[in-house]
Design a protein around this motif. Structure first.
Motif, mmCIF file in Angstrom:
data_model
loop_
_atom_site.group_PDB
_atom_site.id
_atom_site.type_symbol
_atom_site.label_atom_id
_atom_site.label_comp_id
_atom_site.label_asym_id
_atom_site.label_seq_id
_atom_site.Cartn_x
_atom_site.Cartn_y
_atom_site.Cartn_z
ATOM 1 N N THR A 74 0.988 -1.288 -0.020
ATOM 2 C CA THR A 74 -0.040 0.129 0.092
ATOM 3 C C THR A 74 0.945 1.195 -0.041
ATOM 4 O O THR A 74 0.686 2.219 -0.729
ATOM 5 C CB THR A 74 -1.266 -0.050 1.037
ATOM 6 O OG1 THR A 74 -1.873 -1.199 1.183
ATOM 7 C CG2 THR A 74 -1.753 1.285 1.331
ATOM 8 N N GLU A 100 0.506 4.321 -2.854
ATOM 9 C CA GLU A 100 0.441 5.422 -2.473
ATOM 10 C C GLU A 100 1.845 6.367 -2.853
ATOM 11 O O GLU A 100 1.401 7.507 -3.341
ATOM 12 C CB GLU A 100 0.437 5.602 -0.968
ATOM 13 C CG GLU A 100 -0.906 5.242 -0.479
ATOM 14 C CD GLU A 100 -1.110 5.172 1.269
ATOM 15 O OE1 GLU A 100 -0.090 5.461 1.772
ATOM 16 O OE2 GLU A 100 -2.151 4.866 1.640
ATOM 17 N N GLY A 137 -7.608 0.706 -3.628
ATOM 18 C CA GLY A 137 -7.255 -0.232 -2.736
ATOM 19 C C GLY A 137 -8.258 -1.177 -2.401
ATOM 20 O O GLY A 137 -9.283 -1.146 -2.413
#
Length: 107
Positions: A57, A61, A78
């Motif tokens: 993640t 990002e 996500g």
């Protein structure tokens, strides 16, 4: 590092030397962009897999925020079961986070 669209000598010996390279977008990580020969090919679908806690993640990002800083509009999808507000709150702890880009370039 930003999008790259230049003539390169391909690593694949079956591709003609001097061929036009794919346009690429940065990952926001210079060393990773080097391994990927300039970043991720523009328009590609990127699937990041791995065990929990390996940074999937955070990498996604970071890629989004790096390109948003260059004026690109990015969409982050996500699979976290956590609310978006919680994810944004956690992202604020990283240097790549820029609150001015939320809902403008990062959606």
């Amino acid at each position: 590092m930003r999008s790259v669209s230049s003539r390169v000598t391909p690593l694949n010996p079956h591709v003609e030397a001097g061929a036009v390279a794919l346009e690429r977008i940065t990952t926001g990580i210079e060393a990773l962009d080097g391994v990927l020969q300039g970043g991720v090919p523009r328009g590609s679908v990127v699937f990041i897999g791995g065990l929990p806690g390996t940074g999937k993640t955070i990498l996604a990002e970071q890629m989004c925020w790096a390109n948003a800083r260059w004026g690109e509009t990015v969409l982050f999808i996500g699979t976290l079961s956590e609310p978006t507000v919680k994810m944004i709150h956690f992202a604020q702890t990283f240097s790549y986070f820029d609150p001015a880009l939320v809902d403008k370039s990062v959606v």
